[in-house]
Scaffold this motif. Sequence first.
Motif, PDB file in Angstrom:
ATOM      1  N   PHE A 299     -98.703 -33.729  -6.448  1.00  0.00           N
ATOM      2  CA  PHE A 299     -98.116 -34.907  -7.080  1.00  0.00           C
ATOM      3  C   PHE A 299     -98.903 -35.272  -8.337  1.00  0.00           C
ATOM      4  CE2 PHE A 299     -97.116 -39.319  -7.825  1.00  0.00           C
ATOM      5  CZ  PHE A 299     -95.763 -39.379  -7.557  1.00  0.00           C
ATOM      6  N   PRO A 300     -98.232 -35.487  -9.468  1.00  0.00           N
ATOM      7  CA  PRO A 300     -98.918 -35.715 -10.742  1.00  0.00           C
ATOM      8  C   PRO A 300     -99.347 -37.166 -10.933  1.00  0.00           C
ATOM      9  CG  PRO A 300     -96.558 -35.673 -11.114  1.00  0.00           C
ATOM     10  CD  PRO A 300     -96.756 -35.381  -9.643  1.00  0.00           C
ATOM     11  N   TRP A 301    -100.350 -37.619 -10.147  1.00  0.00           N
ATOM     12  CA  TRP A 301    -100.836 -38.984 -10.319  1.00  0.00           C
ATOM     13  C   TRP A 301    -101.408 -39.151 -11.730  1.00  0.00           C
ATOM     14  CZ3 TRP A 301     -99.205 -42.014  -6.670  1.00  0.00           C
ATOM     15  CH2 TRP A 301     -99.111 -41.554  -5.348  1.00  0.00           C
ATOM     16  N   PRO A 302    -101.022 -40.198 -12.449  1.00  0.00           N
ATOM     17  CA  PRO A 302    -101.631 -40.445 -13.756  1.00  0.00           C
ATOM     18  C   PRO A 302    -103.044 -40.991 -13.583  1.00  0.00           C
ATOM     19  CG  PRO A 302    -100.106 -42.219 -13.211  1.00  0.00           C
ATOM     20  CD  PRO A 302     -99.967 -41.180 -12.126  1.00  0.00           C
ATOM     21  N   GLU A 303    -103.770 -41.106 -14.665  1.00  0.00           N
ATOM     22  CA  GLU A 303    -105.100 -41.699 -14.609  1.00  0.00           C
ATOM     23  C   GLU A 303    -104.993 -43.126 -14.072  1.00  0.00           C
ATOM     24  OE1 GLU A 303    -108.835 -42.823 -17.604  1.00  0.00           O
ATOM     25  OE2 GLU A 303    -107.121 -41.652 -18.328  1.00  0.00           O
ATOM     26  N   ASN A 350     -93.978 -47.641  -8.157  1.00  0.00           N
ATOM     27  CA  ASN A 350     -93.729 -48.333  -9.415  1.00  0.00           C
ATOM     28  C   ASN A 350     -94.965 -48.325 -10.318  1.00  0.00           C
ATOM     29  OD1 ASN A 350     -91.822 -50.130  -7.300  1.00  0.00           O
ATOM     30  ND2 ASN A 350     -90.837 -49.554  -9.216  1.00  0.00           N
ATOM     31  N   LEU A 351     -96.126 -48.594  -9.736  1.00  0.00           N
ATOM     32  CA  LEU A 351     -97.362 -48.551 -10.525  1.00  0.00           C
ATOM     33  C   LEU A 351     -97.951 -47.144 -10.587  1.00  0.00           C
ATOM     34  CD1 LEU A 351     -99.178 -51.838  -9.422  1.00  0.00           C
ATOM     35  CD2 LEU A 351     -97.565 -51.466 -11.304  1.00  0.00           C
ATOM     36  N   MET A 352     -97.437 -46.231  -9.756  1.00  0.00           N
ATOM     37  CA  MET A 352     -97.892 -44.832  -9.755  1.00  0.00           C
ATOM     38  C   MET A 352     -99.397 -44.742  -9.509  1.00  0.00           C
ATOM     39  SD  MET A 352     -95.399 -42.615 -10.141  1.00  0.00           S
ATOM     40  CE  MET A 352     -96.059 -41.166 -10.960  1.00  0.00           C
ATOM     41  N   ILE A 353     -99.857 -45.465  -8.497  1.00  0.00           N
ATOM     42  CA  ILE A 353    -101.265 -45.440  -8.093  1.00  0.00           C
ATOM     43  C   ILE A 353    -101.357 -44.743  -6.742  1.00  0.00           C
ATOM     44  CG2 ILE A 353    -103.208 -46.875  -7.363  1.00  0.00           C
ATOM     45  CD1 ILE A 353    -102.420 -48.892  -9.498  1.00  0.00           C
ATOM     46  N   SER A 435     -89.808 -47.607 -13.975  1.00  0.00           N
ATOM     47  CA  SER A 435     -90.889 -47.053 -13.160  1.00  0.00           C
ATOM     48  C   SER A 435     -90.340 -46.304 -11.952  1.00  0.00           C
ATOM     49  CB  SER A 435     -91.842 -48.162 -12.711  1.00  0.00           C
ATOM     50  OG  SER A 435     -91.158 -49.172 -11.986  1.00  0.00           O
ATOM     51  N   ARG A 436     -89.196 -46.752 -11.435  1.00  0.00           N
ATOM     52  CA  ARG A 436     -88.555 -46.011 -10.347  1.00  0.00           C
ATOM     53  C   ARG A 436     -88.170 -44.614 -10.815  1.00  0.00           C
ATOM     54  NH1 ARG A 436     -83.554 -44.620  -8.291  1.00  0.00           N
ATOM     55  NH2 ARG A 436     -83.387 -44.733  -6.005  1.00  0.00           N
ATOM     56  N   GLN A 437     -87.613 -44.529 -12.003  1.00  0.00           N
ATOM     57  CA  GLN A 437     -87.224 -43.225 -12.518  1.00  0.00           C
ATOM     58  C   GLN A 437     -88.437 -42.346 -12.760  1.00  0.00           C
ATOM     59  OE1 GLN A 437     -83.984 -42.077 -12.769  1.00  0.00           O
ATOM     60  NE2 GLN A 437     -85.150 -40.158 -12.967  1.00  0.00           N
ATOM     61  N   GLN A 438     -89.538 -42.947 -13.207  1.00  0.00           N
ATOM     62  CA  GLN A 438     -90.769 -42.184 -13.405  1.00  0.00           C
ATOM     63  C   GLN A 438     -91.232 -41.579 -12.084  1.00  0.00           C
ATOM     64  OE1 GLN A 438     -94.107 -44.533 -14.700  1.00  0.00           O
ATOM     65  NE2 GLN A 438     -95.355 -42.759 -15.259  1.00  0.00           N
ATOM     66  N   ALA A 439     -91.143 -42.381 -11.015  1.00  0.00           N
ATOM     67  CA  ALA A 439     -91.539 -41.870  -9.697  1.00  0.00           C
ATOM     68  C   ALA A 439     -90.627 -40.735  -9.251  1.00  0.00           C
ATOM     69  CB  ALA A 439     -91.525 -43.000  -8.671  1.00  0.00           C
ATOM     70  N   LEU A 440     -89.337 -40.900  -9.456  1.00  0.00           N
ATOM     71  CA  LEU A 440     -88.395 -39.843  -9.079  1.00  0.00           C
ATOM     72  C   LEU A 440     -88.680 -38.560  -9.844  1.00  0.00           C
ATOM     73  CD1 LEU A 440     -85.062 -41.891  -8.879  1.00  0.00           C
ATOM     74  CD2 LEU A 440     -86.442 -41.021  -6.974  1.00  0.00           C
ATOM     75  N   ASP A 441     -88.988 -38.689 -11.132  1.00  0.00           N
ATOM     76  CA  ASP A 441     -89.311 -37.498 -11.924  1.00  0.00           C
ATOM     77  C   ASP A 441     -90.566 -36.819 -11.387  1.00  0.00           C
ATOM     78  OD1 ASP A 441     -87.139 -38.079 -13.491  1.00  0.00           O
ATOM     79  OD2 ASP A 441     -88.304 -38.994 -15.114  1.00  0.00           O
ATOM     80  N   ALA A 442     -91.562 -37.624 -11.003  1.00  0.00           N
ATOM     81  CA  ALA A 442     -92.800 -37.056 -10.472  1.00  0.00           C
ATOM     82  C   ALA A 442     -92.553 -36.342  -9.146  1.00  0.00           C
ATOM     83  CB  ALA A 442     -93.845 -38.158 -10.296  1.00  0.00           C
ATOM     84  N   TYR A 443     -91.709 -36.926  -8.298  1.00  0.00           N
ATOM     85  CA  TYR A 443     -91.405 -36.287  -7.024  1.00  0.00           C
ATOM     86  C   TYR A 443     -90.620 -34.998  -7.213  1.00  0.00           C
ATOM     87  CZ  TYR A 443     -93.294 -40.011  -4.119  1.00  0.00           C
ATOM     88  OH  TYR A 443     -94.146 -40.885  -3.487  1.00  0.00           O
TER      89      TYR A 443
END
Length: 454
Positions: A299-303, A350-353, A435-443
């Motif tokens: 999973f591509p967790w951001p910094e 949403n916060l991608m933490i 942010s939901r879409q960002q999470a979906l893209d990461a998944y």
Amino acid sequence: MTTLVWFRDDLRLADHPALRAALEKEGPVICLYVLDEESAGVRSLGGAARWWLHHSLEALADRVQDRGGTLVLRRGPAADVVPEVADAAGADAVFWNRRYGGAEREVDSSVKDTLRQAGIEAHSFAGSLLFEPWTITTGQGGHYKVFTPFWKACLAEPPPRAPLPEPREVPGPASPPASDDLDAWGLTPTAPDWAGGLREAWEPGELAARRRLRDFLEQDVDEYDRARDEPAAGTTSLLSPHLRFGEISPYTVWHEAVSSGRDVGGFLSEIGWREFAWHTLYHFPALARENLNARFDAFPWPELNEDHLRFWQQGRTGVALVDAGMRELWETGTMHNRVRMVVASYLVKNLMIDWRHGEEWFWDTLVDADEASNPFNWQWVAGSGADAAPYFRIFNPETQAKKFDPQHQYVGRWAPEYVSGDELLPEPLVDLRASRQQALDAYEEVKGASNERG
């Protein structure tokens, strides 16, 4: 003949198999609790749980004393302390109820080996789970990874045994071993004393646990299935910290619920979920550190955005239900289960933490945080754990608030500025839709990486 009973997460007298076995032998019984924060891999308690432990030990010590015994307190690595106390007391046997975490099992095994080499009987008992983790297996002999078939298999087993009665007497030795001073352990906060809300919300101890179960079965259980997802309804059992510290056993909860004559199937399935978490930890001891589903390692967790993490911890995200839940947690050491799922989903998706940051915060602030349920539930929300729904399960906190807190009673209590229309509301940290879409893209990246490896 002297028998030592080593108490752990079973701070009660009723339905205590190790204590019952000790009392069936001749001679005095020594009750021992060891605060072990030094053994390798054993996780030190968080602040809220330490507060609860202090008061639970006080309550247990009083109950043991009322029955003629003494609760001995010691601090240090259990593999050293337990044999030392047994030797000093001239104990012939040491009994305890089992633990299921990997590090704890290693400690217990070491203690057992040391005692037996010294010619001291050592025996463990089943007192904390309804079903031992190695007894519930799939048709192929493995462990379950989905709750519904797991719980179905549990219910196909013989019913849980009846709880053991509370002893009338705990005969202590004439000269018990020296005990530490509980206050000297520093389990309660002093500078500052942040536990005022915990004191208002909770009463630790075995007697309080029994009252809580009785009140729930008499007053709330009929509304449990209908209203348990409504955070302002007050229909949940509030037994989780009592179960976490073993002030009441799951056997007692099970049999009193079944004998109440009420519809308790939904409530007992939550006890089953607790069992599922512990069974998972037994088979995967790294549950708090590693993804149960290894494909989520990609999973591509951001910094880490430390400001976002801090605002989430403080209930300053700009999202009403999230902020209300996080403030309830800080004030009372607990949070309604529906809201726990919402705040966890918001942090991770949403916060991608990374879910581990949230798990660590809950570990420190929840009075009921245990080493199985806390990481198990965080991984469930993140999508990396057992029984995980597809990666696109993302709780929308605004939709959840409209559905489960439509009159704003919960938000109005814990984050009243959102109801009053205060102009000083914090700005939302992120846009929920984007942010939901960002999470979906990461998944999707996780799925792609998994397919490439496959």
